[in-house]
Design an enzyme around this catalytic site. Structure first.
Site, PDB file in Angstrom:
ATOM      1  N   CYS A   1     -14.992  -1.070  10.371  1.00  0.00           N
ATOM      2  CA  CYS A   1     -14.110  -1.265   9.227  1.00  0.00           C
ATOM      3  C   CYS A   1     -14.623  -2.501   8.470  1.00  0.00           C
ATOM      4  O   CYS A   1     -14.594  -3.609   8.985  1.00  0.00           O
ATOM      5  CB  CYS A   1     -12.696  -1.468   9.754  1.00  0.00           C
ATOM      6  SG  CYS A   1     -11.497  -1.770   8.471  1.00  0.00           S
TER       7      CYS A   1
ATOM      8  N   GLY B   1      -9.940  -6.349   0.916  1.00  0.00           N
ATOM      9  CA  GLY B   1     -10.401  -6.113  -0.448  1.00  0.00           C
ATOM     10  C   GLY B   1     -10.296  -4.682  -0.933  1.00  0.00           C
ATOM     11  O   GLY B   1     -10.070  -3.751  -0.149  1.00  0.00           O
ATOM     12  N   GLU B   2     -10.443  -4.533  -2.237  1.00  0.00           N
ATOM     13  CA  GLU B   2     -10.323  -3.235  -2.907  1.00  0.00           C
ATOM     14  C   GLU B   2     -11.720  -2.801  -3.367  1.00  0.00           C
ATOM     15  O   GLU B   2     -12.260  -3.336  -4.345  1.00  0.00           O
ATOM     16  CB  GLU B   2      -9.350  -3.392  -4.092  1.00  0.00           C
ATOM     17  CG  GLU B   2      -9.308  -2.243  -5.060  1.00  0.00           C
ATOM     18  CD  GLU B   2      -9.111  -0.875  -4.412  1.00  0.00           C
ATOM     19  OE1 GLU B   2      -8.100  -0.649  -3.738  1.00  0.00           O
ATOM     20  OE2 GLU B   2     -10.002  -0.018  -4.586  1.00  0.00           O
TER      21      GLU B   2
ATOM     22  N   CYS C   1       0.666  -6.599   2.652  1.00  0.00           N
ATOM     23  CA  CYS C   1      -0.719  -6.769   3.120  1.00  0.00           C
ATOM     24  C   CYS C   1      -1.110  -8.245   3.203  1.00  0.00           C
ATOM     25  O   CYS C   1      -0.927  -8.994   2.235  1.00  0.00           O
ATOM     26  CB  CYS C   1      -1.662  -6.022   2.178  1.00  0.00           C
ATOM     27  SG  CYS C   1      -3.408  -6.334   2.511  1.00  0.00           S
TER      28      CYS C   1
ATOM     29  N   CYS D   1      -7.846 -10.237  -2.256  1.00  0.00           N
ATOM     30  CA  CYS D   1      -7.723  -9.010  -3.053  1.00  0.00           C
ATOM     31  C   CYS D   1      -6.766  -9.283  -4.204  1.00  0.00           C
ATOM     32  O   CYS D   1      -5.740  -9.941  -4.029  1.00  0.00           O
ATOM     33  CB  CYS D   1      -7.188  -7.877  -2.181  1.00  0.00           C
ATOM     34  SG  CYS D   1      -6.987  -6.327  -3.080  1.00  0.00           S
TER      35      CYS D   1
ATOM     36  N   CYS E   1      -5.898  -5.530   8.502  1.00  0.00           N
ATOM     37  CA  CYS E   1      -6.369  -6.065   7.240  1.00  0.00           C
ATOM     38  C   CYS E   1      -5.965  -7.514   6.914  1.00  0.00           C
ATOM     39  O   CYS E   1      -4.819  -7.787   6.608  1.00  0.00           O
ATOM     40  CB  CYS E   1      -5.758  -5.104   6.204  1.00  0.00           C
ATOM     41  SG  CYS E   1      -6.273  -5.258   4.547  1.00  0.00           S
TER      42      CYS E   1
ATOM     43  N   GLU F   1     -13.609 -10.721   7.578  1.00  0.00           N
ATOM     44  CA  GLU F   1     -13.465 -10.099   8.893  1.00  0.00           C
ATOM     45  C   GLU F   1     -13.879  -8.630   8.915  1.00  0.00           C
ATOM     46  O   GLU F   1     -13.779  -7.921   7.917  1.00  0.00           O
ATOM     47  CB  GLU F   1     -12.036 -10.260   9.396  1.00  0.00           C
ATOM     48  CG  GLU F   1     -10.989  -9.850   8.400  1.00  0.00           C
ATOM     49  CD  GLU F   1      -9.594 -10.268   8.822  1.00  0.00           C
ATOM     50  OE1 GLU F   1      -9.339 -11.479   8.923  1.00  0.00           O
ATOM     51  OE2 GLU F   1      -8.763  -9.387   9.031  1.00  0.00           O
TER      52      GLU F   1
ATOM     53  N   SER G   1     -11.604   3.572   0.811  1.00  0.00           N
ATOM     54  CA  SER G   1     -10.145   3.569   0.672  1.00  0.00           C
ATOM     55  C   SER G   1      -9.763   2.759  -0.559  1.00  0.00           C
ATOM     56  O   SER G   1     -10.274   1.660  -0.779  1.00  0.00           O
ATOM     57  CB  SER G   1      -9.528   2.931   1.925  1.00  0.00           C
ATOM     58  OG  SER G   1      -8.124   2.851   1.802  1.00  0.00           O
TER      59      SER G   1
ATOM     60  N   SER H   1      -4.449   5.029  -0.895  1.00  0.00           N
ATOM     61  CA  SER H   1      -3.302   4.360  -0.274  1.00  0.00           C
ATOM     62  C   SER H   1      -2.068   4.598  -1.137  1.00  0.00           C
ATOM     63  O   SER H   1      -1.837   3.893  -2.108  1.00  0.00           O
ATOM     64  CB  SER H   1      -3.590   2.863  -0.146  1.00  0.00           C
ATOM     65  OG  SER H   1      -4.707   2.673   0.690  1.00  0.00           O
ATOM     66  N   LEU H   2      -1.299   5.602  -0.765  1.00  0.00           N
ATOM     67  CA  LEU H   2      -0.176   6.028  -1.614  1.00  0.00           C
ATOM     68  C   LEU H   2       1.086   5.216  -1.288  1.00  0.00           C
ATOM     69  O   LEU H   2       1.679   4.596  -2.162  1.00  0.00           O
ATOM     70  CB  LEU H   2       0.046   7.536  -1.408  1.00  0.00           C
ATOM     71  CG  LEU H   2       0.935   8.241  -2.412  1.00  0.00           C
ATOM     72  CD1 LEU H   2       0.439   8.081  -3.843  1.00  0.00           C
ATOM     73  CD2 LEU H   2       1.049   9.727  -2.067  1.00  0.00           C
TER      74      LEU H   2
ATOM     75  N   CYS I   1      -0.739  -6.019  -2.616  1.00  0.00           N
ATOM     76  CA  CYS I   1       0.293  -5.129  -2.071  1.00  0.00           C
ATOM     77  C   CYS I   1       1.297  -5.954  -1.264  1.00  0.00           C
ATOM     78  O   CYS I   1       0.922  -6.918  -0.581  1.00  0.00           O
ATOM     79  CB  CYS I   1      -0.346  -4.053  -1.200  1.00  0.00           C
ATOM     80  SG  CYS I   1      -1.436  -2.972  -2.160  1.00  0.00           S
TER      81      CYS I   1
HETATM   82  N1  SAH Z   1      -7.808  -2.047  -0.611  1.00  0.00           N
HETATM   83  C1  SAH Z   1      -7.998  -0.766  -0.061  1.00  0.00           C
HETATM   84  C2  SAH Z   1      -8.685  -0.761   1.284  1.00  0.00           C
HETATM   85  C3  SAH Z   1      -8.342  -1.843   2.257  1.00  0.00           C
HETATM   86  S1  SAH Z   1      -6.767  -1.777   2.988  1.00  0.00           S
HETATM   87  C4  SAH Z   1      -6.690  -0.023   0.025  1.00  0.00           C
HETATM   88  O1  SAH Z   1      -5.636  -0.628  -0.151  1.00  0.00           O
HETATM   89  O2  SAH Z   1      -6.729   1.176   0.243  1.00  0.00           O
HETATM   90  C5  SAH Z   1      -6.880  -0.412   4.129  1.00  0.00           C
HETATM   91  C6  SAH Z   1      -5.545   0.248   4.420  1.00  0.00           C
HETATM   92  O3  SAH Z   1      -4.692  -0.624   5.196  1.00  0.00           O
HETATM   93  C7  SAH Z   1      -4.764   0.586   3.155  1.00  0.00           C
HETATM   94  O4  SAH Z   1      -4.214   1.878   3.253  1.00  0.00           O
HETATM   95  C8  SAH Z   1      -3.692  -0.480   3.177  1.00  0.00           C
HETATM   96  O5  SAH Z   1      -2.597  -0.129   2.387  1.00  0.00           O
HETATM   97  C9  SAH Z   1      -3.385  -0.589   4.646  1.00  0.00           C
HETATM   98  N2  SAH Z   1      -2.657  -1.801   5.037  1.00  0.00           N
HETATM   99  C10 SAH Z   1      -2.703  -3.026   4.484  1.00  0.00           C
HETATM  100  N3  SAH Z   1      -1.885  -3.877   5.136  1.00  0.00           N
HETATM  101  C11 SAH Z   1      -1.309  -3.169   6.131  1.00  0.00           C
HETATM  102  C12 SAH Z   1      -0.366  -3.486   7.152  1.00  0.00           C
HETATM  103  N4  SAH Z   1       0.143  -4.697   7.265  1.00  0.00           N
HETATM  104  N5  SAH Z   1       0.004  -2.490   7.996  1.00  0.00           N
HETATM  105  C13 SAH Z   1      -0.518  -1.249   7.873  1.00  0.00           C
HETATM  106  N6  SAH Z   1      -1.412  -0.889   6.947  1.00  0.00           N
HETATM  107  C14 SAH Z   1      -1.801  -1.840   6.070  1.00  0.00           C
HETATM  108 FE1  SF4 Z   2      -5.706  -5.152  -1.561  1.00  0.00          FE
HETATM  109 FE2  SF4 Z   2      -5.715  -2.922  -0.094  1.00  0.00          FE
HETATM  110 FE3  SF4 Z   2      -4.412  -5.134   0.760  1.00  0.00          FE
HETATM  111 FE4  SF4 Z   2      -3.474  -3.735  -1.309  1.00  0.00          FE
HETATM  112  S1  SF4 Z   2      -3.653  -3.025   0.804  1.00  0.00           S
HETATM  113  S2  SF4 Z   2      -3.662  -5.971  -1.202  1.00  0.00           S
HETATM  114  S3  SF4 Z   2      -5.346  -3.082  -2.300  1.00  0.00           S
HETATM  115  S4  SF4 Z   2      -6.599  -4.917   0.480  1.00  0.00           S
END
Ligand code: SAH
Ligand code: SF4
Length: 368
Positions: free
Chosen positions: A125, A182-183, A139, A132, A356, A112, A214, A237-238, A136
């Site tokens: 985006c 994805g990462e 996610c 991935c 995402c 997507e 990111s 993404s902290l 997380c």
């Molecule tokens: N994998 C990379 C980039 C893709 S995710 C990363 O994690 O940075 C892009 C951003 O969306 C990241 O900051 C991720 O932590 C955040 N994200 C993922 N799921 C989310 C959700 N359900 N609500 C808000 N932000 C989310």
């Molecule tokens: Fe992967 Fe980014 Fe989602 Fe974490 S937030 S599972 S690194 S896509």
């Protein structure tokens, strides 16, 4: 609390069939295309014409490239398809400012992409993987693990389609964020090839400063990124200011804990002079407390950085919730008072599952 690490969602955990990935036009740099065109017995300038049709005129197929010899068009049409994935669904928000495209790849995977229109910019985006591996806890993309990496060409399709969509709406695509599925730093080579292609001034010509990568914190690849020739924006993404909490939310933290991650960020800032954005998805009762905000401010103080607070987009099979607006404002105010530049960024297109990985999960559930 459900542990997303040990309970992958069964519906979206599909293995990738082993099909050879086709090389497409969108996989090639202009130099590579020139070599290919010369092999076909044509002068190199024909490659520049093809590139111009593909990225400036945003042609959908070789047939449209009317100033090319018919033989070359036929040859390319047979040996070098433009794209290896096709849109299967497009959703638009009620205000007509956010577009989400769901693609099906040549091997049946779902990917997507989201295009967001703002008064001053149009941002796409882009996804870089099917699923991935980081997983997380909050996610949707990480729920089923990693199926496979996308190729550079599969990423370019997303950018080109968004450029075409923007054009149809009388707009120009100005920005690109690697914040889809994805990462990117775990698909490093393809991501860098992709950025090289879309950055080429003879093609889509997206400025590096308008491209954001990111990452969840793949430390060695942050160091690698600092040596790249592009002036990219880096978002990290902290989501938590300490190892105990971050390891629960972002499992890669067990491999590269907060101190190592921030040391890599400092090296990146020193090497590039670029400001880093820290992304922080706010989750009610998890990482949104006053004490956590103060701890975050202490951690980040003195760094060339900016914090983006993203109120969580809840995922229906996961137990995390978005804090209420006062909680969000309080967290932001604590950071700002401590001198940390902070913005609250609400995700676009919640009603079209634009966060995402969410549309793919919905689509797969509906067709399961
Ligand atoms: N994998 C990379 C980039 C893709 S995710 C990363 O994690 O940075 C892009 C951003 O969306 C990241 O900051 C991720 O932590 C955040 N994200 C993922 N799921 C989310 C959700 N359900 N609500 C808000 N932000 C989310
Ligand atoms: Fe992967 Fe980014 Fe989602 Fe974490 S937030 S599972 S690194 S896509």
């Amino acid at each position: 609390m459900i542990d997303a690490l040990t309970s992958p969602h069964p519906i979206i955990n599909r293995p990738a069939p082993r099909a050879a990935k086709p090389v497409t036009l969108y996989d090639l740099t202009l130099d590579e295309l020139e070599a290919r065109v010369r092999e076909a017995g044509q002068p190199a300038y024909r490659a520049r014409q093809v590139y111009d049709w593909a990225y400036t005129k945003l042609a959908r197929d070789y047939e449209a490239m009317t100033n090319l010899p018919a033989t070359l068009r036929a040859e390319l049409g047979e040996t070098l398809p433009l794209a290896a994935m096709t849109p299967v669904r497009e959703l638009v928000t009620d205000d007509g400012q956010t577009f989400k495209t769901l693609y099906r790849t040549f091997d049946g995977q779902l990917v997507e992409t989201v295009l967001m229109l703002y008064p001053e910019r149009a941002t796409v985006c882009v996804s870089c993987q099917v699923g991935c591996a980081v997983g997380c806890a909050f996610c949707a993309t990480g729920l089923g693990g990693l199926t496979r990496n996308l190729t550079a060409g599969e990423m370019v399709v997303q950018a080109v389609d968004a450029a075409r969509r923007s054009h149809e709406l009388g707009r120009r695509l100005t920005n690109l964020v690697m914040m889809g599925m994805g990462e990117p730093l775990q698909n490093y080579a393809a991501t860098m090839r992709f950025i090289g292609i879309i950055h080429d001034p003879r093609g889509l010509n997206l400025g590096a400063r308008r491209i954001t990568v990111s990452t969840s914190g793949i430390v060695p690849k942050i160091d690698a990124l600092a040596t790249e020739p592009y002036q990219l924006n880096l978002a990290v993404s902290l989501h938590a200011p300490n190892d105990e909490l971050r390891s629960r939310l972002v499992p890669i933290n067990r491999r590269w804990p907060v101190a190592e991650l921030l040391a890599a960020c400092d090296r990146y800032i020193a090497a590039t002079g670029r400001r880093i954005s820290f992304e922080y998805a706010l989750m009610k009762g998890i990482n949104d407390g006053e004490g956590t905000a103060r701890e975050l401010a202490t951690l980040l103080r003195g760094r060339l950085c900016h914090v983006n607070l993203i109120p969580l987009n809840p995922v229906d099979v996961l137990p995390y919730e978005r804090p209420d607006p006062t909680g969000i404002e309080r967290f932001a105010a604590t950071l700002q008072t401590a001198g940390i530049p902070t913005t609250v960024r609400y995700s676009r297109g919640v009603e079209i599952a634009a966060a995402c990985g969410q549309l793919r999960a919905q689509h797969e559930q509906a067709s399961a």
